[in-house]
Design an enzyme around this catalytic site. Structure first.
Site, PDB file in Angstrom:
ATOM      1  N   LEU A 135      69.172  66.892 103.932  1.00  0.00           N
ATOM      2  CA  LEU A 135      69.475  66.984 105.354  1.00  0.00           C
ATOM      3  C   LEU A 135      69.821  65.624 105.949  1.00  0.00           C
ATOM      4  O   LEU A 135      70.704  65.516 106.799  1.00  0.00           O
ATOM      5  CB  LEU A 135      68.279  67.590 106.102  1.00  0.00           C
ATOM      6  N   VAL A 189      58.355  55.301 104.530  1.00  0.00           N
ATOM      7  CA  VAL A 189      58.065  55.520 105.952  1.00  0.00           C
ATOM      8  C   VAL A 189      56.584  55.356 106.281  1.00  0.00           C
ATOM      9  O   VAL A 189      56.228  55.170 107.445  1.00  0.00           O
ATOM     10  CB  VAL A 189      58.541  56.911 106.419  1.00  0.00           C
ATOM     11  N   SER A 228      69.662  61.720 100.741  1.00  0.00           N
ATOM     12  CA  SER A 228      69.913  63.037 100.143  1.00  0.00           C
ATOM     13  C   SER A 228      69.610  64.129 101.160  1.00  0.00           C
ATOM     14  O   SER A 228      69.030  63.884 102.226  1.00  0.00           O
ATOM     15  CB  SER A 228      69.056  63.242  98.883  1.00  0.00           C
ATOM     16  N   LYS A 259      53.747  69.749 108.971  1.00  0.00           N
ATOM     17  CA  LYS A 259      54.899  70.091 109.796  1.00  0.00           C
ATOM     18  C   LYS A 259      54.476  70.657 111.156  1.00  0.00           C
ATOM     19  O   LYS A 259      55.182  70.472 112.157  1.00  0.00           O
ATOM     20  CB  LYS A 259      55.791  71.088 109.059  1.00  0.00           C
ATOM     21  N   TYR A 279      51.480  71.245 103.476  1.00  0.00           N
ATOM     22  CA  TYR A 279      52.838  71.137 104.026  1.00  0.00           C
ATOM     23  C   TYR A 279      52.916  71.732 105.426  1.00  0.00           C
ATOM     24  O   TYR A 279      53.447  71.112 106.361  1.00  0.00           O
ATOM     25  CB  TYR A 279      53.813  71.836 103.088  1.00  0.00           C
TER      26      TYR A 279
END
Length: 255
Positions: A17, A60, A15, A165, A161
């Site tokens: 990107l 992952v 889904s 990142k 978050y």
């Protein structure tokens, strides 16, 4: 390197990107393996795109899942030379909310998926990609990791978050320097606010309001625009060790 000849390994490829990246690769003649926890979406996408795509269900953060997906990719296509790490979660959470103080597990979950999961895929992919046959410039493959504009100007509630990142961006250069010895380039993209399932549940009025935050163009990003940049990174051999903002020049407000 040309996308028509690539074999992509895309996490979160069912889904958003990741899906746009897979579709672009296949449209241009390449092949792709999808690793995702969204089984139904992944299987349907692979069925739609045909024999040039395989789907492998997996997480992952789990070593065995990634090893299994890589093994199945090699079994299906012989090798792979393009890794795009799109798997991730947002999970906004303030330190103190109406529910009380944030749990440490909530913070760790975001770090584990977004940062540790990305690194897990990188390390296992590099081990295989370094054995690829190099092209005329010595290239054996390309890895793209997904950071975020929250890396630079995270909002209230994005502590976990933004930290995850920022870690993705922070490890880009040192890993690129190491992988230079193997003929593998490593890049990262920091998307702004894109029209993906992560924001897709919002009402149209809310999405339109978000779009108006952008200096220009005044809209949410299109996943195809991410896929286009990923293609350029793959095909441009001088792009290495850098994080590119893809965000219509937006700078997020505190909240």
């Amino acid at each position: 390197m040309n996308v028509k000849d690539c074999i992509a390994f895309v996490t979160g490829g069912a889904s958003g990107l990741g899906e746009a990246t897979v579709r672009n690769v296949v449209k241009l003649g390449g092949r792709a393996a999808i690793l995702d926890i969204q089984v139904e979406r992944g299987e349907n996408l692979a069925k739609e795109l045909g024999s040039n795509v395989i789907f492998v269900a997996g997480d992952v953060t789990k070593e065995a899942d990634v090893e299994n997906a890589i093994a199945k990719t090699i079994a299906a296509f012989g090798s792979f030379n393009f890794v795009v790490n799109c798997a991730g979660v947002a999970n906004p959470c303030k330190i103190i909310s109406k529910k009380g103080v944030i749990t440490l597990d909530a913070f760790k979950k975001v770090i584990d998926i977004n940062l540790v999961g990305t690194f897990n895929v990188i390390r296992l992919a590099v081990e295989k990609m370094m054995n690829n046959t190099a092209n005329a410039e010595g290239e054996k493959g390309v890895i793209i990791d997904v950071a975020s504009v929250a890396t630079y100007d995270g909002q209230i509630g994005q502590g976990a978050y933004a930290a995850s990142k920022a870690g993705v961006m922070g490890m880009c250069l040192p890993i690129a320097r190491e992988c230079a010895d193997y003929g593998i380039r490593v890049m990262s993209i920091a998307p702004g606010i894109f029209d993906t399932p992560m924001v897709g549940a919002l009402p149209e009025a809310a999405k339109a309001s978000l779009g108006q935050m952008m200096p220009f163009p005044k809209r949410l990003g299109k996943p195809t625009e991410f896929a286009s940049l990923a293609q350029e990174i793959y095909e441009n051999p001088y792009l290495n060790g850098e994080c590119i903002r893809l965000d219509a020049s937006v700078r997020l407000a505190a909240k």
